[in-house]
Write an enzyme that holds these catalytic residues in place. Structure first.
Site, PDB file in Angstrom:
ATOM      1  N   VAL A   4       0.903  -1.252   0.570  1.00 27.09           N
ATOM      2  CA  VAL A   4      -0.027   0.511  -0.035  1.00 27.09           C
ATOM      3  C   VAL A   4       0.698   1.412   0.279  1.00 27.09           C
ATOM      4  O   VAL A   4       1.798   1.382   0.764  1.00 27.09           O
ATOM      5  CB  VAL A   4      -0.772  -0.451   1.100  1.00 27.09           C
ATOM      6  CG1 VAL A   4      -1.639   1.414   1.743  1.00 27.09           C
ATOM      7  CG2 VAL A   4      -1.901  -1.036   0.748  1.00 27.09           C
ATOM      8  N   TYR A   7       1.223   8.359   0.975  1.00 28.56           N
ATOM      9  CA  TYR A   7       0.700   9.783   0.550  1.00 28.56           C
ATOM     10  C   TYR A   7       0.356  10.714   1.342  1.00 28.56           C
ATOM     11  O   TYR A   7       0.623  12.179   0.854  1.00 28.56           O
ATOM     12  CB  TYR A   7       0.931  10.108  -0.360  1.00 28.56           C
ATOM     13  CG  TYR A   7      -0.604  10.028  -1.489  1.00 28.56           C
ATOM     14  CD1 TYR A   7      -1.278  11.370  -1.097  1.00 28.56           C
ATOM     15  CD2 TYR A   7      -1.651   8.796  -2.223  1.00 28.56           C
ATOM     16  CE1 TYR A   7      -3.219  10.984  -1.414  1.00 28.56           C
ATOM     17  CE2 TYR A   7      -2.576   9.188  -2.331  1.00 28.56           C
ATOM     18  CZ  TYR A   7      -3.351  10.096  -2.120  1.00 28.56           C
ATOM     19  OH  TYR A   7      -4.248   9.687  -2.261  1.00 28.56           O
ATOM     20  N   GLY A   8      -0.352  10.393   2.356  1.00 27.03           N
ATOM     21  CA  GLY A   8      -0.752  11.238   3.367  1.00 27.03           C
ATOM     22  C   GLY A   8      -0.598  10.544   3.972  1.00 27.03           C
ATOM     23  O   GLY A   8       0.565  10.859   5.108  1.00 27.03           O
ATOM     24  N   GLU A  85     -10.302   4.707   3.878  1.00 25.41           N
ATOM     25  CA  GLU A  85     -10.100   5.683   2.542  1.00 25.41           C
ATOM     26  C   GLU A  85     -12.136   6.199   2.061  1.00 25.41           C
ATOM     27  O   GLU A  85     -11.939   6.355   0.336  1.00 25.41           O
ATOM     28  CB  GLU A  85      -9.500   4.803   1.388  1.00 25.41           C
ATOM     29  CG  GLU A  85      -8.645   5.105   2.116  1.00 25.41           C
ATOM     30  CD  GLU A  85      -7.286   6.213   2.910  1.00 25.41           C
ATOM     31  OE1 GLU A  85      -7.106   7.615   1.805  1.00 25.41           O
ATOM     32  OE2 GLU A  85      -6.864   6.167   3.716  1.00 25.41           O
TER      33      GLU A  85
END
Length: 185
Positions: A4, A7-8, A85
């Site tokens: 996985v 990026y946040g 998400e």
């Protein structure tokens, strides 16, 4: 195993079991603050802002890749991440790159890492804002998971901790801190 790419918030809050992680980047993408958050860092009618990826040739986005064992993935991580998400509408597989041992060479570190992206089709997609307006929205938004500014500050700190760069995030962090100081006085 499943990889996985975060990026946040996954960079600073990987709340799932993983066997290893590494710093890496995806080519052709840029981190942008275009996704609204009405379930974590804002509320309906007053969304916060979280990051998503915009396809942008020639750009790179640094983040962290997490290797998840198949039994953990099938044993609940997949479902947990789908809920976490849920406001992102696209699940994409990306090849991730890292710097080689010399520091100047590039290697493919991970093939087919999963990541979630919000596109204009996403229900809470907000799109771009001028930097000052963006900083103001992030400084003042709050949701069930806390202040939107906390999301930004934790992301900036995590990138620094891992030696990762994002010049625009540095500028936005400075502007959000200025807004927070002004609102405190």
């Amino acid at each position: 195993m499943v990889w996985v790419f975060g990026y946040g918030s996954i960079i600073w809050k990987p709340d799932f079991p993983f066997s290893r992680s590494l710093s890496c980047y995806a080519k052709g993408y840029k981190r942008v603050w275009w996704q609204g958050s009405t379930d974590h860092r804002g509320v309906p009618g007053a969304p916060g802002r979280t990051v998503t990826l915009e396809e942008r040739p020639g750009s790179i986005v640094w983040g962290r890749a997490f290797e998840i064992e198949a039994e953990d993935w099938e044993g609940g991580v997949r479902e947990d991440l789908a809920v976490r998400e849920k406001q992102y509408d696209t699940l994409r597989k990306l090849d991730l790159h890292a710097r080689g041992s010399s520091g100047s060479e590039e290697i493919v570190a991970v093939r087919g890492a999963l990541t979630w992206i919000a596109t204009p089709r996403s229900e809470n997609y907000l799109g771009p804002l001028p930097m000052e307006e963006l900083a103001s929205q992030i400084a003042t938004s709050r949701g069930p998971s806390g202040p939107n500014s906390e999301y930004l500050l934790m992301l900036a700190e995590a990138l620094r901790k891992h030696g990762l760069e994002d010049g625009e995030l540095d500028v936005l962090e400075r502007k959000v801190r200025e807004h927070l100081r002004r609102n405190k006085d």
